[in-house]
Design a protein around this motif. Sequence first.
Motif, mmCIF file in Angstrom:
data_model
loop_
_atom_site.group_PDB
_atom_site.id
_atom_site.type_symbol
_atom_site.label_atom_id
_atom_site.label_comp_id
_atom_site.label_asym_id
_atom_site.label_seq_id
_atom_site.Cartn_x
_atom_site.Cartn_y
_atom_site.Cartn_z
ATOM 1 N N MET A 83 22.878 -39.781 -22.312
ATOM 2 C CA MET A 83 21.778 -39.225 -23.080
ATOM 3 C C MET A 83 21.922 -37.721 -23.307
ATOM 4 O O MET A 83 21.563 -37.210 -24.367
ATOM 5 N N LYS A 139 21.169 -36.761 -27.083
ATOM 6 C CA LYS A 139 19.923 -36.068 -27.412
ATOM 7 C C LYS A 139 19.982 -34.641 -26.880
ATOM 8 O O LYS A 139 19.537 -34.353 -25.776
ATOM 9 N N CYS A 163 14.042 -40.574 -32.844
ATOM 10 C CA CYS A 163 13.113 -41.620 -32.424
ATOM 11 C C CYS A 163 13.722 -42.454 -31.294
ATOM 12 O O CYS A 163 14.933 -42.417 -31.046
ATOM 13 N N HIS A 164 12.864 -43.242 -30.641
ATOM 14 C CA HIS A 164 13.292 -43.993 -29.468
ATOM 15 C C HIS A 164 14.326 -45.065 -29.818
ATOM 16 O O HIS A 164 15.329 -45.227 -29.108
ATOM 17 N N ASP A 165 14.098 -45.820 -30.903
ATOM 18 C CA ASP A 165 15.018 -46.902 -31.276
ATOM 19 C C ASP A 165 16.408 -46.359 -31.590
ATOM 20 O O ASP A 165 17.423 -46.933 -31.159
ATOM 21 N N LEU A 194 17.729 -43.557 -30.554
ATOM 22 C CA LEU A 194 18.327 -43.050 -29.316
ATOM 23 C C LEU A 194 18.888 -44.196 -28.474
ATOM 24 O O LEU A 194 20.002 -44.102 -27.940
ATOM 25 N N SER A 195 18.144 -45.292 -28.359
ATOM 26 C CA SER A 195 18.599 -46.438 -27.567
ATOM 27 C C SER A 195 19.855 -47.052 -28.164
ATOM 28 O O SER A 195 20.801 -47.393 -27.448
#
Length: 285
Positions: A233, A237, A245-247, A249-250
């Motif tokens: 990560m 990030k 956004c979260h999606d 990043l995942s």
Amino acid sequence: MCKLETAIYAVFWHDILGRVDATSHALQDPKLDLNTAVAMLKSLECFVREKRDCFHVYEKKGREMSETRDYLQTRKRQRNVRLNPLDYGRSEEAALSQSEKFLVQNFLPAIDQFLSSLDQQLKAYEETSSLFGFLSKLESMNCDEIEAAAAKLVAEYKNDLDQTLGVELVQFTAFFTQFLEDEDDEKGRAHYLYKLLIDKKVVDTFPNVEIMLRMYLVLKVTNCSGELFFSKMKFIKNRLHTTMCHDRLSHLALMSIEYDILREIDFEKLIKNFAAARSLKVPGL
């Protein structure tokens, strides 16, 4: 380490975490059999549970390490009689020694909390093993046992598997046992069976078996280390991507972690389709 309580915890958790670390390494092996994983967790749970009766052993080791025999003295608060003058129905507190208080209030609750967390993980493994665990012992099962195990699996995955899975498995068992001498011991049984289906080109003969093996092979049976995700990560990030956004990043983190699989995927067709969809050219010009 000059405190007896700290020394007791040090020797106790050294034993527990040593076994947890060794078990965790075994569970992270991608070739680990599902039934073996369940047995490993059960053995760890049994090991920790037996430590509930070993307090005197750790207390002795703690006294040798800390070179003291006394626990920290805690001041006992006196009950205000004026606030609660009626003692009817109250029983006197049991007089416990400092050693017994540490056992009841600290040592046993720590073990019980650990066992509770371990039991939750074990239940997840047992649930999966109850459905797919028979794959590692197919050749030793009779027809009725194979069909019963298949019926249980079909009942769980009604939308993915057909009722004919049982009879397919009976024939498939007789089929793959003819090639057992070619099996590579370093690979798991499910991997070998799926590879056999592909290599022998009999997927059309055993379609439900092929679906079942694919379902099992994509299950996350092994433990995944969370530290790997956080280490990735910090590269994804950074200060230039703070609004990601979260999606997204995942997905990027997963692609970074599984980069070896990602490199084997051919994206040429995908790129061409994307370019055609985004093309600004007007037909006929």
